[in-house]
Design a protein around this motif. Sequence first.
Motif, PDB file in Angstrom:
ATOM      1  N   PRO A  82     -56.724  -2.234  53.515  1.00  0.00           N
ATOM      2  CA  PRO A  82     -57.573  -1.800  54.614  1.00  0.00           C
ATOM      3  C   PRO A  82     -57.618  -2.931  55.659  1.00  0.00           C
ATOM      4  CG  PRO A  82     -58.672  -1.493  52.513  1.00  0.00           C
ATOM      5  CD  PRO A  82     -57.466  -2.339  52.248  1.00  0.00           C
ATOM      6  N   VAL A 109     -73.513   8.866  58.655  1.00  0.00           N
ATOM      7  CA  VAL A 109     -74.518   8.291  59.537  1.00  0.00           C
ATOM      8  C   VAL A 109     -75.441   9.404  60.013  1.00  0.00           C
ATOM      9  CG1 VAL A 109     -74.913   6.946  61.623  1.00  0.00           C
ATOM     10  CG2 VAL A 109     -72.830   6.609  60.309  1.00  0.00           C
ATOM     11  N   GLY A 149     -66.443  -5.834  48.239  1.00  0.00           N
ATOM     12  CA  GLY A 149     -65.204  -5.542  48.938  1.00  0.00           C
ATOM     13  C   GLY A 149     -64.704  -4.122  48.779  1.00  0.00           C
ATOM     14  N   VAL A 201     -72.282   1.728  64.515  1.00  0.00           N
ATOM     15  CA  VAL A 201     -72.270   1.435  63.085  1.00  0.00           C
ATOM     16  C   VAL A 201     -71.025   0.642  62.716  1.00  0.00           C
ATOM     17  CG1 VAL A 201     -72.245   2.469  60.795  1.00  0.00           C
ATOM     18  CG2 VAL A 201     -73.548   3.522  62.613  1.00  0.00           C
ATOM     19  N   GLU A 202     -69.889   1.058  63.273  1.00  0.00           N
ATOM     20  CA  GLU A 202     -68.619   0.467  62.857  1.00  0.00           C
ATOM     21  C   GLU A 202     -68.403  -0.926  63.417  1.00  0.00           C
ATOM     22  OE1 GLU A 202     -65.467   3.162  63.728  1.00  0.00           O
ATOM     23  OE2 GLU A 202     -65.913   4.419  61.993  1.00  0.00           O
ATOM     24  N   MET A 215     -62.437   1.735  61.361  1.00  0.00           N
ATOM     25  CA  MET A 215     -62.724   1.240  60.022  1.00  0.00           C
ATOM     26  C   MET A 215     -61.726   1.715  58.982  1.00  0.00           C
ATOM     27  SD  MET A 215     -65.084  -0.801  59.722  1.00  0.00           S
ATOM     28  CE  MET A 215     -65.317  -0.732  57.960  1.00  0.00           C
ATOM     29  N   SER A 216     -61.141   2.879  59.205  1.00  0.00           N
ATOM     30  CA  SER A 216     -60.314   3.460  58.151  1.00  0.00           C
ATOM     31  C   SER A 216     -58.844   3.068  58.270  1.00  0.00           C
ATOM     32  CB  SER A 216     -60.458   4.976  58.149  1.00  0.00           C
ATOM     33  OG  SER A 216     -60.110   5.470  59.418  1.00  0.00           O
ATOM     34  N   PHE A 255     -80.824   4.624  62.628  1.00  0.00           N
ATOM     35  CA  PHE A 255     -79.751   5.142  61.799  1.00  0.00           C
ATOM     36  C   PHE A 255     -80.086   5.024  60.327  1.00  0.00           C
ATOM     37  CE2 PHE A 255     -76.220   4.323  65.106  1.00  0.00           C
ATOM     38  CZ  PHE A 255     -76.446   5.563  65.641  1.00  0.00           C
ATOM     39  N   THR A 261     -68.083   7.740  58.233  1.00  0.00           N
ATOM     40  CA  THR A 261     -67.192   6.594  58.356  1.00  0.00           C
ATOM     41  C   THR A 261     -67.153   5.913  56.996  1.00  0.00           C
ATOM     42  OG1 THR A 261     -66.743   4.559  59.576  1.00  0.00           O
ATOM     43  CG2 THR A 261     -69.032   5.083  59.210  1.00  0.00           C
ATOM     44  N   GLN A 262     -66.563   4.746  56.954  1.00  0.00           N
ATOM     45  CA  GLN A 262     -66.611   3.999  55.701  1.00  0.00           C
ATOM     46  C   GLN A 262     -66.994   2.565  55.991  1.00  0.00           C
ATOM     47  OE1 GLN A 262     -62.599   4.825  54.405  1.00  0.00           O
ATOM     48  NE2 GLN A 262     -61.838   2.929  55.284  1.00  0.00           N
ATOM     49  N   HIS A 313     -59.682  -3.917  57.858  1.00  0.00           N
ATOM     50  CA  HIS A 313     -60.896  -4.693  58.090  1.00  0.00           C
ATOM     51  C   HIS A 313     -61.585  -5.078  56.783  1.00  0.00           C
ATOM     52  CE1 HIS A 313     -60.587  -3.974  62.377  1.00  0.00           C
ATOM     53  NE2 HIS A 313     -60.199  -2.757  62.060  1.00  0.00           N
ATOM     54  N   SER A 314     -60.829  -5.077  55.698  1.00  0.00           N
ATOM     55  CA  SER A 314     -61.397  -5.382  54.382  1.00  0.00           C
ATOM     56  C   SER A 314     -61.970  -6.789  54.325  1.00  0.00           C
ATOM     57  CB  SER A 314     -60.312  -5.227  53.324  1.00  0.00           C
ATOM     58  OG  SER A 314     -60.743  -5.746  52.107  1.00  0.00           O
ATOM     59  N   LYS A 315     -63.074  -6.888  53.585  1.00  0.00           N
ATOM     60  CA  LYS A 315     -63.673  -8.205  53.369  1.00  0.00           C
ATOM     61  C   LYS A 315     -62.825  -9.065  52.453  1.00  0.00           C
ATOM     62  CE  LYS A 315     -68.566  -7.122  53.808  1.00  0.00           C
ATOM     63  NZ  LYS A 315     -69.787  -6.880  53.047  1.00  0.00           N
ATOM     64  N   MET A 316     -61.948  -8.418  51.673  1.00  0.00           N
ATOM     65  CA  MET A 316     -61.151  -9.155  50.695  1.00  0.00           C
ATOM     66  C   MET A 316     -59.977  -9.885  51.355  1.00  0.00           C
ATOM     67  SD  MET A 316     -62.939  -8.490  48.189  1.00  0.00           S
ATOM     68  CE  MET A 316     -62.179  -8.891  46.624  1.00  0.00           C
ATOM     69  N   PHE A 327     -67.649  -1.492  53.999  1.00  0.00           N
ATOM     70  CA  PHE A 327     -67.295  -2.284  52.820  1.00  0.00           C
ATOM     71  C   PHE A 327     -68.555  -2.817  52.168  1.00  0.00           C
ATOM     72  CE2 PHE A 327     -63.547  -2.483  55.515  1.00  0.00           C
ATOM     73  CZ  PHE A 327     -62.582  -2.087  54.599  1.00  0.00           C
ATOM     74  N   LYS A 338     -70.070  -3.516  63.760  1.00  0.00           N
ATOM     75  CA  LYS A 338     -70.536  -4.667  62.989  1.00  0.00           C
ATOM     76  C   LYS A 338     -69.523  -5.115  61.949  1.00  0.00           C
ATOM     77  CE  LYS A 338     -74.557  -2.582  62.369  1.00  0.00           C
ATOM     78  NZ  LYS A 338     -75.725  -2.180  61.615  1.00  0.00           N
ATOM     79  N   GLN A 339     -68.713  -4.158  61.474  1.00  0.00           N
ATOM     80  CA  GLN A 339     -67.813  -4.470  60.368  1.00  0.00           C
ATOM     81  C   GLN A 339     -66.375  -4.738  60.816  1.00  0.00           C
ATOM     82  OE1 GLN A 339     -68.105  -2.654  56.714  1.00  0.00           O
ATOM     83  NE2 GLN A 339     -70.220  -3.304  56.658  1.00  0.00           N
TER      84      GLN A 339
END
Lengths: 113, 218
Positions: free
Chosen positions: A74, B27, B20, A7-8, A54-55, B187, B13-14, A76-79, B16, A10-11
Amino acid sequence: MNQMNLVEEKQLKKDLPPFRVGDTVNVHVLIREGDKTRVQVFKGHVISKRGSGMSSTFTVRKNSFGVGVERIFPMHSKMIKKIELVKRGRVRKGKLYYLRKLKGKAAKVKEIR
Amino acid sequence: MVEGLIGKKVGMTQIFSEDGSVVPVTVIKAGPCAVVQKKSEKKEGYSAVQLAFMEDKLSKKISKPLKGHLDKAGVSSSRILREFQFDDSSEVQPGSQLFVDIFQEGEKVDVIGTSKGKGFAGVMRRWGFHGGKSTHGSRTYRKPGAIGASATPAKVIKGRKLPGQMGHQRVKNKNLQVVETDKDNNFLLVKGSIPGAKGDYVMIKKAYFRPEKKSRKE
């Protein structure tokens, strides 16, 4: 934990520069004003890095016209569009919170030659 | 349509969101679930569908009566069976499989599971009582204090908050938003927390309270 990685992954950002605590960085932050977006650069010392995956976050401290400003990002933030490594600093601690009490020349971080 | 699935908690988890901001997610490995039995108004008195959760590793240790029950539907092995509501009209047949794609992103779901057991807990931990004073000669540290009146009513009123077993009970977390569905890995990502520890089984149902559904009694 294997399944969580699916899950993680990808980001997570893969193009992060290998910056460490004490380094000076330029953080290119996306700022939204109404429907417009623009990029602002936040330049300062990395005084803390924490967490994993991620955190994870990092803290950047700068001196803006005599006022200390800290921002926690953060990792891995998108911002965050980009992180540039400007200078490498030589420090002996993992967290540079002691910089908050120092002013002027004392608050400088020595550069690695 | 079948209204739910059996799942297994994988962890939190977290991620975005588009704008943002950080969204905390849980999960859940939701399905695939095989249909084992259909219960009808005529035969059992109510209509439901019995699903079996399909593990990655099939358990060989299942009892013979359970094996016989599963064999009837052509399901190889499963440890956990749950019943779900459904309307008779759908073409779900015993043996067919259901996947996460019965849920859409943005939809609301209820997640039902067994909360983590906390054992026999006192009144401060279980109900958030303040307890007594720790100093000034006090000898009541974590006690509840008075639990009722005197000769009238001469008994403790039912429902009085007292020490006892805390946790390990059925809990339903309602109206959790589906953040993402991933059919390749089965998932389901829902916003917020769900009951139980990692690896615990949960039931995921479409939310009971839905804005478009005004009255359920009709």
